[in-house]
Design a protein around this motif. Structure first.
Motif, PDB file in Angstrom:
ATOM      1  N   THR A 153       0.823  -1.215   0.000  1.00 19.91           N
ATOM      2  CA  THR A 153       0.000   0.000   0.000  1.00 19.91           C
ATOM      3  C   THR A 153       0.850   1.255   0.000  1.00 19.91           C
ATOM      4  O   THR A 153       0.379   2.323  -0.399  1.00 19.91           O
ATOM      5  N   ASP A 172      -8.306  -4.397   0.981  1.00 24.29           N
ATOM      6  CA  ASP A 172      -9.044  -3.376   0.234  1.00 24.29           C
ATOM      7  C   ASP A 172      -9.240  -2.122   1.085  1.00 24.29           C
ATOM      8  O   ASP A 172      -9.072  -0.992   0.597  1.00 24.29           O
ATOM      9  N   ALA A 173      -9.570  -2.312   2.362  1.00 29.42           N
ATOM     10  CA  ALA A 173      -9.781  -1.164   3.243  1.00 29.42           C
ATOM     11  C   ALA A 173      -8.502  -0.363   3.407  1.00 29.42           C
ATOM     12  O   ALA A 173      -8.504   0.875   3.301  1.00 29.42           O
ATOM     13  N   ARG A 188      -7.609   1.575   0.234  1.00 30.18           N
ATOM     14  CA  ARG A 188      -8.436   2.765   0.062  1.00 30.18           C
ATOM     15  C   ARG A 188      -7.992   3.891   1.000  1.00 30.18           C
ATOM     16  O   ARG A 188      -7.957   5.069   0.610  1.00 30.18           O
ATOM     17  N   LYS A 243      -4.803   5.513  -0.225  1.00 37.25           N
ATOM     18  CA  LYS A 243      -4.983   6.384  -1.398  1.00 37.25           C
ATOM     19  C   LYS A 243      -5.426   7.795  -1.017  1.00 37.25           C
ATOM     20  O   LYS A 243      -5.410   8.693  -1.866  1.00 37.25           O
ATOM     21  N   GLN A 244      -5.794   7.997   0.236  1.00 38.55           N
ATOM     22  CA  GLN A 244      -6.118   9.362   0.673  1.00 38.55           C
ATOM     23  C   GLN A 244      -4.873  10.237   0.715  1.00 38.55           C
ATOM     24  O   GLN A 244      -4.969  11.467   0.710  1.00 38.55           O
ATOM     25  N   PHE A 268     -15.568   0.151   7.187  1.00 36.14           N
ATOM     26  CA  PHE A 268     -15.199  -1.116   6.536  1.00 36.14           C
ATOM     27  C   PHE A 268     -15.582  -2.344   7.364  1.00 36.14           C
ATOM     28  O   PHE A 268     -15.261  -3.468   6.981  1.00 36.14           O
TER      29      PHE A 268
END
Length: 652
Positions: free
Chosen positions: A442, A522-523, A526, A529-530, A492
């Protein structure tokens, strides 16, 4: 659903092996085979080891004692010992030519071998029945089966508990939904010692005793005891069994608070050993090996050494040399293995504390296997075990009305671990590796490795990391630990195990699935990506070193004392506390390490530390302080109380 129970026949005699496999297959087709036995061959020791490493459904291995003509019985002995060291839960049978060979096997591998057949007496049906009986015995759940049988007998209840199998609940317009939520079988199985056929946890002689004996065999103990009050109670029972007032006990200051409570109850004199500290991440690890050896050498009068392995964060001691050194001084070793009770069932996690020579081991079966919450086990390998004294202390803490569902869950958890623990743990290890890679990819989160977690003083101590406990560094993500936990939970539907100011802990278990791994990844992807700017690293105040005991913890705890404010009228550390003796255990969470124990002398560093926690760390709970009228108070001995306590030497 019928399980698969694979049986491996090991021989390099192809013709003989073919006859054996054909005969056993024919027996399986004709005889009852409820446990799903199927038979496969292996022609060498290496092929066998590869097979049992790859296949978690193997339950039994039959070894031809003429595995190698050149080596004779030595080859079979070596293979039996290799299998037992790798997967001790497997049942092993050796095919003999004559009785003289049995004597050789018994002398060199009796601990590993469960039985014998004579290879030239090819009795396929007889062998099949014996192997089926072996599997049935190993997979039995004597208490759970008796509980199911009793519920199915549908007896009217004229005894406790008062809900009478749920009859008081199910027709109620007010609480009938509880009956539906919990379920009929759970309520029908909530019984009591009024049912003799279900045995007594306080004095087991029937199905509970049988279930505990199966657990002892599975976990490698001489004796095993089921506990329905959690490992907290188990630790107290052991302390009271091994220690009497004034006895010296060596213990990790970072041990669970139940061990500290056990010291109070026993009246022992503790020698607290500071754990290693990773200040960057606010994590506490094992006590340095040099510190342990030094404490053992300086306190040969000590009766007991108590350690936690593995820690909450997955760090485990190299126990063998520590246990051996303690035993040289006739010191019993107790290991709190609450977070590591599954280790027996996969070689990646071994040796266990019992395998390392520990005398007593406590395990939270509910934390890491499939038992219900509060269900734990105590394993004993002490050659001088006093069963009567232990039972008296056990009964002092155990309810006379234990929850029978908890006992059944221990029976079932043991069965699962013994029959499919290797397969499930192998899956968990693969999922842990997959999740580690996904989190690291990530860019905002990173799973810490062993070298990240260890402080400098313990890097050469042989400490290992449990790979099913992932500590995630969140400092580059821009989230605080509280914010991240809240995001995961609210957006989530994910609940994590714990956090520090810059880490999250993820616990993988037998119940972890690939779907759960995917949702967590996935959580975190996401959230990464902030692209929040990294936060300034936070840091908890450093825990002050242990000061000194003025009296036994028990003596201080049972005095009335007086309550003094932690802070003075101007909100600064109260100087009136300096030199006073605490009556209570003061434990900040996190990190969960007592900063004060009963009987400990208070100094300026301790008061300042508590002040800083209250002032700067809003997410920290401090257990043991008295909260009254928006003020925090600390209970300390009065001078006249201290003066009346027995004079003892408490310097370390």
């Amino acid at each position: 659903m019928v399980p698969i129970s694979r049986v491996v026949v090991v021989s390099d005699d192809a013709a003989w092996q073919s006859d054996v496999l054909e005969g056993l297959d024919e027996a399986a087709s004709r005889l009852p085979n409820s446990l799903g036995m199927v038979f496969v061959g292996a022609n060498s020791a290496e092929a066998t080891m590869t097979l049992i490493a790859r296949d978690g459904e193997i339950q039994i291995v039959l070894i031809d004692n003429r595995l190698s003509e050149e080596q004779g019985a030595a080859a079979a002995v070596a293979l039996a010992n290799r299998i037992n060291a790798f997967r001790p839960e497997l049942s092993l049978y050796v095919m003999l030519v004559d009785a003289d060979e049995k004597a050789v096997i018994e002398a060199l591998a009796s601990h590993a071998v469960d039985g014998y057949f004579y290879r030239d007496e090819l009795d396929s049906h007889g062998w099949f029945r014996i192997l089926a009986a072996e599997l049935a015995e190993k997979s039995a759940t004597p208490f759970y089966d008796a509980l199911k049988h009793y519920v199915n007998m549908a007896k009217d209840s004229w005894h406790t508990p008062g809900h009478a199998g749920g009859d008081s609940l199910k027709a109620s317009p007010w609480v009938g939904d509880f009956y539906e939520f919990v379920g009929e079988n759970m309520l029908r199985a909530d019984l009591s010692v009024s049912v003799p056929m279900l045995d007594s946890l306080l004095h087991p002689t029937g199905v509970i005793a049988d279930a505990q004996a199966l657990a002892a065999k599975a976990f490698g103990a001489q004796q095993t005891f089921f506990a329905t009050n959690g490992t907290s109670t188990a630790n107290k029972v052991i302390c009271q069994t091994l220690l009497t007032p004034g006895d010296t006990v060596l213990l990790d200051r970072n041990c669970h608070k139940s061990v500290h409570h056990g010291v109070i109850l026993s009246g022992a004199r503790p020698i607290y050993l500071d754990s290693s500290v990773n200040r960057r991440y606010g994590l506490f690890g094992p006590v340095a090996k040099a510190k342990l050896f030094d404490a053992i050498d300086r306190h040969p009068e000590a009766r007991v050494l108590i350690l936690t392995s593995c820690t909450y964060d997955g760090l485990r001691y190299d126990l063998v040399p520590i246990v051996e050194h303690a035993h040289l001084h006739n010191i019993k070793v107790v290991v709190d293995e609450a977070w590591y009770g599954f280790a027996r069932f996969h070689p990646a996690f071994r040796p266990t504390a019992l395998e390392s020579g520990a005398d007593y081991v406590t395990q939270s079966t509910h934390k890491i296997l499939s038992a219900f919450s509060q269900a734990s086990m105590v394993h004993v390998n002490d050659p001088a075990f006093d069963a009567h004294l232990f039972r008296e202390n056990f009964n002092m803490h155990t309810s006379t009305s234990p929850q029978y569902g908890l006992i059944a869950s221990l029976d079932v958890a043991r069965k699962q671990a013994a029959m499919e623990g290797y397969r499930l743990l192998d899956r968990t290890l693969k999922l842990a590796e997959e999740l580690r890679d996904k989190i690291n990819a990530t860019g905002a989160f990173r799973v810490l490795e062993l070298t990240d977690l260890l402080s400098e003083e313990v890097r050469e101590d042989g400490i290992q990391l449990d790979p099913t406990k992932l500590t995630v560094d969140i400092s580059a993500s821009g989230f605080s630990a509280d914010e991240l936990q809240r995001e995961l939970f609210e957006h989530f539907n994910i609940q994590v195990e714990k956090s520090t100011f810059s880490t999250l802990t993820l616990l993988l278990t037998l119940g972890t699935t690939r779907s759960k791994v995917s949702r967590l990844h996935d959580a975190m992807l996401r959230l990464a990506k902030q692209q929040r700017p990294p936060r300034q690293p936070g840091r908890l105040p450093e825990i002050p070193h242990f000061t000194q005991l003025a009296c036994l913890p028990r003596d201080a705890f049972y005095e009335a004392g007086e309550s003094l404010p932690l802070l003075d009228d101007e909100g600064r550390p109260n100087p009136a506390l300096l030199g006073r003796v605490s009556c209570d255990q003061i434990v900040p969470y996190p990190p969960g390490i007592p900063v004060l124990v009963p009987g400990q002398i208070i100094d300026d560093a301790i008061i300042t530390y508590l002040h800083r926690l209250l002032k700067a760390q809003k997410g920290v709970d401090i257990h043991g302080l008295i909260e009254k009228d928006a003020e925090y108070l600390l209970r300390v001995l009065r001078d006249e109380e201290l003066a009346t306590l027995p004079a003892r030497h408490f310097g370390d």
